[in-house]
Design an enzyme around this catalytic site. Structure first.
Site, PDB file in Angstrom:
ATOM      1  N   GLN A 163      -4.421   6.672  -4.476  1.00  0.00           N
ATOM      2  CA  GLN A 163      -3.054   6.269  -4.133  1.00  0.00           C
ATOM      3  C   GLN A 163      -2.024   7.332  -4.488  1.00  0.00           C
ATOM      4  O   GLN A 163      -0.884   7.269  -4.029  1.00  0.00           O
ATOM      5  CB  GLN A 163      -2.681   4.974  -4.862  1.00  0.00           C
TER       6      GLN A 163
ATOM      7  N   CYS B 155      -0.039  -4.467  -3.213  1.00  0.00           N
ATOM      8  CA  CYS B 155      -0.557  -3.114  -3.431  1.00  0.00           C
ATOM      9  C   CYS B 155       0.572  -2.117  -3.199  1.00  0.00           C
ATOM     10  O   CYS B 155       1.307  -2.241  -2.212  1.00  0.00           O
ATOM     11  CB  CYS B 155      -1.705  -2.855  -2.452  1.00  0.00           C
ATOM     12  N   LEU B 156       0.687  -1.133  -4.100  1.00  0.00           N
ATOM     13  CA  LEU B 156       1.765  -0.144  -3.958  1.00  0.00           C
ATOM     14  C   LEU B 156       1.615   0.679  -2.680  1.00  0.00           C
ATOM     15  O   LEU B 156       2.581   1.249  -2.201  1.00  0.00           O
ATOM     16  CB  LEU B 156       1.788   0.790  -5.178  1.00  0.00           C
TER      17      LEU B 156
ATOM     18  N   HIS C 253     -10.331   0.449  -4.401  1.00  0.00           N
ATOM     19  CA  HIS C 253      -9.645   1.649  -3.891  1.00  0.00           C
ATOM     20  C   HIS C 253     -10.559   2.881  -3.952  1.00  0.00           C
ATOM     21  O   HIS C 253     -10.461   3.779  -3.122  1.00  0.00           O
ATOM     22  CB  HIS C 253      -8.393   1.952  -4.720  1.00  0.00           C
TER      23      HIS C 253
ATOM     24  N   HIS D 281      -9.482  -5.060  -7.625  1.00  0.00           N
ATOM     25  CA  HIS D 281      -8.575  -4.464  -6.639  1.00  0.00           C
ATOM     26  C   HIS D 281      -8.575  -2.933  -6.762  1.00  0.00           C
ATOM     27  O   HIS D 281      -8.716  -2.219  -5.770  1.00  0.00           O
ATOM     28  CB  HIS D 281      -7.163  -5.031  -6.847  1.00  0.00           C
ATOM     29  N   GLU D 282      -8.444  -2.439  -8.004  1.00  0.00           N
ATOM     30  CA  GLU D 282      -8.347  -0.987  -8.203  1.00  0.00           C
ATOM     31  C   GLU D 282      -9.687  -0.287  -7.956  1.00  0.00           C
ATOM     32  O   GLU D 282      -9.727   0.803  -7.378  1.00  0.00           O
ATOM     33  CB  GLU D 282      -7.829  -0.670  -9.615  1.00  0.00           C
TER      34      GLU D 282
ATOM     35  N   GLY E  15      -1.669  -1.989 -11.559  1.00  0.00           N
ATOM     36  CA  GLY E  15      -2.744  -1.007 -11.591  1.00  0.00           C
ATOM     37  C   GLY E  15      -2.485   0.072 -10.559  1.00  0.00           C
ATOM     38  O   GLY E  15      -1.639  -0.090  -9.670  1.00  0.00           O
TER      39      GLY E  15
HETATM   40 CO    CO Z   1      -3.763  -1.303  -4.444  1.00  0.00          CO
END
Ligand code: CO
Length: 177
Positions: free
Chosen positions: A51, A100-101, A146, A142-143, A46
């Protein structure tokens, strides 16, 4: 389509509260396609708009993608969610190992609601709902976090969080050598 730049911890954009999307136009749809392409290129399940430097309420996910036995990537079920909102959370929780990226090469077990329901708008502004459990529910939580400036490390104990952040510093120092 084009790849978007990834913003990593501790960039302040990751901590900002994001703005609601009001205008659904071609620019928005292109941006969502670019987000999906960026997510796949970076092997993410995701990706949230902050991000990639855009402080708006948009996420993309694909919880069904996989690599076949030859290592070729296969898209699963890409979903773009605009203005997502969790309208139901189960009391039951699960632990899942998350990454997480924006916090590269780290992972940790995070506790999440096992089942959720999310109301959102698709890329054309049409209202939809998705019911999710287990892995899909984890990715969505999670997303959506953000979009409120929350990272998965915020759900961990201070001790665990500090250990991970030290590891991140160490990884970055080693990359520079
Ligand atoms: Co993330």
């Amino acid at each position: 389509m084009s790849l978007l730049p990834l913003y990593e911890y501790p960039d302040p954009i990751l901590r900002q509260k994001t703005e609601k999307v009001i205008k659904f136009d071609d620019e928005l749809r292109t941006f969502l396609d670019d987000m999906l392409e960026t997510m796949y290129a970076d092997h993410g399940a995701g990706l949230a708009a902050p991000q990639v430097g855009v402080s708006k309420r948009m996420i993309v996910i694909d919880a069904e993608q996989e690599d076949d036995e030859n290592g070729n990537h296969k898209k699963g079920n890409p979903i773009c969610l605009v203005n997502p909102e969790i309208v139901y959370k189960s009391q039951e929780t699960i632990f899942f190992c998350e990454g997480c990226l924006s916090l590269p090469n780290l992972r940790a077990d995070v506790e999440r609601h096992q089942k959720i329901k999310v109301r959102y708008q698709d890329k054309n502004g049409v209202e939809k709902e998705i019911e999710a459990e287990d892995y899909l529910a984890v990715v969505l939580q999670h997303e959506i976090d953000h979009l409120d400036g929350i990272l998965y490390i915020d759900h961990l104990s201070r001790l665990k969080r500090n250990m991970l952040l030290k590891k991140l510093e160490k990884n970055r120092a080693e990359q520079k050598e």
